[in-house]
Design a protein around this motif. Sequence first.
Motif, PDB file in Angstrom:
ATOM      1  N   LEU A  66       0.836  -1.200   0.000  1.00 29.62           N
ATOM      2  CA  LEU A  66       0.000   0.000   0.000  1.00 29.62           C
ATOM      3  C   LEU A  66       0.871   1.251   0.000  1.00 29.62           C
ATOM      4  N   THR A  67       0.577   2.146  -0.921  1.00 30.57           N
ATOM      5  CA  THR A  67       1.318   3.405  -0.970  1.00 30.57           C
ATOM      6  C   THR A  67       0.630   4.488  -0.146  1.00 30.57           C
ATOM      7  N   TYR A  68      -0.668   4.269   0.119  1.00 30.41           N
ATOM      8  CA  TYR A  68      -1.423   5.210   0.960  1.00 30.41           C
ATOM      9  C   TYR A  68      -2.651   4.496   1.501  1.00 30.41           C
ATOM     10  N   TYR A  99       5.841  -3.699   2.000  1.00 29.01           N
ATOM     11  CA  TYR A  99       6.689  -3.022   1.025  1.00 29.01           C
ATOM     12  C   TYR A  99       6.440  -1.522   1.156  1.00 29.01           C
ATOM     13  N   TYR A 100       7.509  -0.753   1.201  1.00 27.94           N
ATOM     14  CA  TYR A 100       7.355   0.673   1.485  1.00 27.94           C
ATOM     15  C   TYR A 100       8.383   1.479   0.703  1.00 27.94           C
ATOM     16  N   ASP A 101       8.097   2.757   0.565  1.00 25.20           N
ATOM     17  CA  ASP A 101       9.002   3.711  -0.064  1.00 25.20           C
ATOM     18  C   ASP A 101       9.894   4.275   1.041  1.00 25.20           C
ATOM     19  N   PRO A 102      11.214   4.088   0.958  1.00 30.16           N
ATOM     20  CA  PRO A 102      12.099   4.585   2.017  1.00 30.16           C
ATOM     21  C   PRO A 102      12.075   6.113   2.168  1.00 30.16           C
ATOM     22  N   GLU A 103      11.513   6.794   1.194  1.00 32.26           N
ATOM     23  CA  GLU A 103      11.400   8.258   1.260  1.00 32.26           C
ATOM     24  C   GLU A 103      10.169   8.700   2.052  1.00 32.26           C
ATOM     25  N   ASP A 104       9.393   7.723   2.542  1.00 33.39           N
ATOM     26  CA  ASP A 104       8.150   8.030   3.246  1.00 33.39           C
ATOM     27  C   ASP A 104       8.262   7.626   4.723  1.00 33.39           C
ATOM     28  N   PRO A 105       8.800   8.516   5.568  1.00 34.55           N
ATOM     29  CA  PRO A 105       8.983   8.172   6.981  1.00 34.55           C
ATOM     30  C   PRO A 105       7.663   7.956   7.723  1.00 34.55           C
ATOM     31  N   ILE A 111       3.739   1.538  10.088  1.00 39.88           N
ATOM     32  CA  ILE A 111       4.010   0.094  10.115  1.00 39.88           C
ATOM     33  C   ILE A 111       4.511  -0.318  11.497  1.00 39.88           C
ATOM     34  N   GLN A 112       5.397   0.473  12.057  1.00 40.78           N
ATOM     35  CA  GLN A 112       5.908   0.169  13.397  1.00 40.78           C
ATOM     36  C   GLN A 112       4.800   0.236  14.439  1.00 40.78           C
ATOM     37  N   ASP A 113       3.859   1.152  14.263  1.00 42.24           N
ATOM     38  CA  ASP A 113       2.704   1.220  15.167  1.00 42.24           C
ATOM     39  C   ASP A 113       1.863  -0.049  15.060  1.00 42.24           C
ATOM     40  N   ASP A 119       1.549  -6.960  18.082  1.00 38.25           N
ATOM     41  CA  ASP A 119       2.609  -7.906  18.430  1.00 38.25           C
ATOM     42  C   ASP A 119       2.868  -8.920  17.313  1.00 38.25           C
ATOM     43  N   VAL A 120       2.632  -8.488  16.067  1.00 38.72           N
ATOM     44  CA  VAL A 120       2.933  -9.294  14.888  1.00 38.72           C
ATOM     45  C   VAL A 120       4.203  -8.730  14.268  1.00 38.72           C
ATOM     46  N   LYS A 121       5.171  -9.599  14.002  1.00 38.99           N
ATOM     47  CA  LYS A 121       6.408  -9.163  13.352  1.00 38.99           C
ATOM     48  C   LYS A 121       6.095  -8.806  11.901  1.00 38.99           C
ATOM     49  N   ILE A 122       6.459  -7.590  11.502  1.00 41.72           N
ATOM     50  CA  ILE A 122       6.246  -7.142  10.138  1.00 41.72           C
ATOM     51  C   ILE A 122       7.611  -6.879   9.502  1.00 41.72           C
ATOM     52  N   ASN A 123       7.883  -7.597   8.418  1.00 45.37           N
ATOM     53  CA  ASN A 123       9.134  -7.429   7.689  1.00 45.37           C
ATOM     54  C   ASN A 123       9.023  -6.221   6.776  1.00 45.37           C
ATOM     55  N   LEU A 124       9.916  -5.263   6.947  1.00 43.20           N
ATOM     56  CA  LEU A 124       9.941  -4.071   6.102  1.00 43.20           C
ATOM     57  C   LEU A 124      10.796  -4.355   4.876  1.00 43.20           C
ATOM     58  N   ILE A 125      10.205  -4.139   3.693  1.00 46.27           N
ATOM     59  CA  ILE A 125      10.899  -4.391   2.430  1.00 46.27           C
ATOM     60  C   ILE A 125      10.756  -3.154   1.562  1.00 46.27           C
ATOM     61  N   GLU A 126      11.869  -2.603   1.139  1.00 48.72           N
ATOM     62  CA  GLU A 126      11.824  -1.414   0.288  1.00 48.72           C
ATOM     63  C   GLU A 126      11.305  -1.785  -1.096  1.00 48.72           C
ATOM     64  N   PHE A 127      10.423  -0.913  -1.643  1.00 50.52           N
ATOM     65  CA  PHE A 127       9.997  -1.077  -3.032  1.00 50.52           C
ATOM     66  C   PHE A 127      11.235  -1.036  -3.909  1.00 50.52           C
ATOM     67  N   SER A 128      11.272  -1.909  -4.890  1.00 49.49           N
ATOM     68  CA  SER A 128      12.438  -1.876  -5.791  1.00 49.49           C
ATOM     69  C   SER A 128      12.103  -1.234  -7.107  1.00 49.49           C
TER      70      SER A 128
END
Length: 128
Positions: A66-68, A99-105, A111-113, A119-128
């Motif tokens: 999701l981008t937004y 999957y996320y845009d690293p330019e979008d803090p 996602i961290q919230d 209490d579910v581990k979420i793997n952060l993966i940068e959009f390629s």
Amino acid sequence: MENLVIKEVQDSPYYPSINFNAESGICEIAGESYMEETFKFYSPLLDWITKYTNEVKRPLTLNFKLTYFNTNSSRLILDMLDVVKKYQDDGGRVSVNWYYDPEDPDMIDEIQDFEMETDVKINLIEFS
């Protein structure tokens, strides 16, 4: 169990595309999510995940691309993660990838919230 597929409508950016595969257990939500009737849209997704975790009981992977998303969508995403957490607590194998845009803090914070609230581990993966 049937797959759940909702294709993204090009003229309507409010609805994400959905591809939930019952055979592989890979579920993807991609695009933007800020529709008016959020519960109506997400209810079949929640039902599908609940049915999968109760009946199929194989590994489940959620891929969020999701981008937004708006606040209402956020609440339903939390509900999905709660179902996944219960499945995980009951011994089910779960992987959640975002999957996320690293330019979008702001997205990273969101996602961290989600991770802290469920209490579910979420793997952060940068959009390629």
